[in-house]
Each structure stands twice: as structure tokens, then as C-alpha cells.
Design an enzyme around this catalytic site. Structure first.
Site, PDB file in Angstrom:
ATOM      1  N   SER A 144       0.721  -1.231  -0.104  1.00 52.99           N
ATOM      2  CA  SER A 144      -0.029  -0.201  -0.014  1.00 52.99           C
ATOM      3  C   SER A 144       1.067   1.263  -0.044  1.00 52.99           C
ATOM      4  O   SER A 144       2.013   1.310   0.561  1.00 52.99           O
ATOM      5  CB  SER A 144      -0.952  -0.033   1.252  1.00 52.99           C
ATOM      6  OG  SER A 144      -1.532   1.320   1.613  1.00 52.99           O
ATOM      7  N   TYR A 157      -1.848   0.482  10.605  1.00 55.52           N
ATOM      8  CA  TYR A 157      -1.557  -0.368   9.317  1.00 55.52           C
ATOM      9  C   TYR A 157      -0.686   0.211   8.600  1.00 55.52           C
ATOM     10  O   TYR A 157       0.185  -0.631   7.782  1.00 55.52           O
ATOM     11  CB  TYR A 157      -3.043   0.247   8.289  1.00 55.52           C
ATOM     12  CG  TYR A 157      -3.230  -0.471   7.051  1.00 55.52           C
ATOM     13  CD1 TYR A 157      -3.493  -1.436   6.630  1.00 55.52           C
ATOM     14  CD2 TYR A 157      -2.853   0.419   6.039  1.00 55.52           C
ATOM     15  CE1 TYR A 157      -3.555  -1.737   5.481  1.00 55.52           C
ATOM     16  CE2 TYR A 157      -2.675   0.264   4.740  1.00 55.52           C
ATOM     17  CZ  TYR A 157      -3.197  -0.952   4.309  1.00 55.52           C
ATOM     18  OH  TYR A 157      -3.215  -1.366   3.099  1.00 55.52           O
TER      19      TYR A 157
END
Length: 181
Positions: A144, A157
Site C-alpha cells: 500500500s 496499518y
């Protein structure tokens, strides 16, 4: 097994929706036998519908795999190799988002984010590597922008994705053991 007559075998984690579902269908469309894994196979309806729509249902096999459970990972990889005699690629896609700050969330969500998004990648990769070395296969890991640029209220995250970026960085890889290729 004869490589020219046996389709390559690809294992994809996290295929219930999104990128994982799309990758699984695309791998099957390319003629590869695709083992689409999910923590809960009861959530495979969208995947199976997409495979049917693409005309590749015969190349998509659904298996249970919880990337946070080393026993589940070992069993799934062993089953795939036992059933197909090979493993040619792994796509680490399983992941989970956690929005909030460490101050507000406490440590449990941070640990959970690391388990799914980082340690799951490490565990699946570790289990698959001997088989991928034997086949000359590859590991592909979906990460990501959160692994390159931190984001407010998303630190657990992002920390996990930063860890994945470091783990997958090829500049620190050691060469394969002598005689392994």
C-alpha cells in the site's frame, strides 16, 4: 510433472473481494490453476461468480487459509503441493485495515494489524519458499502507499505495511543455498 502439460499453480491470499478476487480471476484467465484462499470459504460467493462469468471456474480452487495461523498456512501450502505437485507463485494479498490512533486504540489492534498485514506475509512466504525455489517460482506481495508514506489515524496499518516493504526489499536478500537451483 511435465511443465509443458501441467498448468502453473498460483496461490492467492485474501480473495473474497477487491484486489485478491481480481488477481485470482486474472491468474485463472491466463491458464494457471489458481488456489484462491480465504479465512472463511463461506465468503467465496463473489469470487466463484466472477470466475464463472470469466469462464474459468475449472481453474479456480477455493481453500481455507488464515494467514495469522501458522498451522493453517503450513497445511494449505502442503495440500496445494500434494494435490498439484508444484507451486509456481504466491500472491500475498490478505490484509486488514485498522483506522485509529495508538493512543485511542491501545495495543491489541496494533498487534492484530501486524499479525495480518506483516506476519501473515512472512508466514506464507516462508512456507512457500522451498516449493517456489524448486519450481523457479515467484512471490508477489500487494502492499500500500501506506507502506511508503505514513497516514494520520492509520499508524498501525502503515507500520505493518512499512514492515512488509522492508521484508520484501530485494536488496537484503541472501543468495539461495548452494545446490538449491
Amino acid at each position: 510433472m511435465n511443465r509443458t502439460t501441467t498448468p502453473e499453480v498460483v496461490l492467492v491470499t485474501g480473495t473474497s473481494s477487491g484486489i485478491g478476487l481480481a488477481v485470482a480471476v486474472a491468474a485463472a484467465r491466463s491458464g494457471r490453476h489458481t488456489v484462491a484462499t480465504l479465512r472463511d470459504p463461506a465468503r467465496a460467493d463473489a469470487l466463484l461468480a466472477a470466475a464463472a462469468e470469466a469462464g474459468v471456474s475449472d481453474l479456480v480452487q477455493v481453500k481455507r487459509l488464515d494467514v495469522t495461523d501458522s498451522g493453517s498456512v503450513a497445511a494449505c501450502v502442503a495440500e496445494v503441493v500434494a494435490e498439484h505437485g508444484r507451486l509456481d507463485a504466491v500472491v500475498n494479498n490478505a490484509g486488514a485495515g485498522f483506522v485509529g490512533t495508538v493512543e485511542q486504540m491501545g495495543m491489541e489492534p496494533v498487534r492484530a494489524a501486524m499479525e495480518v498485514n506483516y506476519f501473515g506475509v512472512v508466514e506464507v512466504t516462508r512456507a512457500a519458499l522451498p516449493h517456489l525455489r524448486a519450481s523457479g517460482g515467484r512471490v508477489i506481495t500487494v502492499t500500500s502507499v501506506g507502506g511508503v508514506v505514513g497516514q494520520p489515524f492509520n499508524e498501525a496499518y502503515c507500520a505493518a505495511k512499512f514492515a512488509v516493504e522492508g521484508f520484501m526489499d530485494p536488496s537484503h536478500r541472501s543468495p539461495p543455498p548452494p545446490g538449491s537451483r
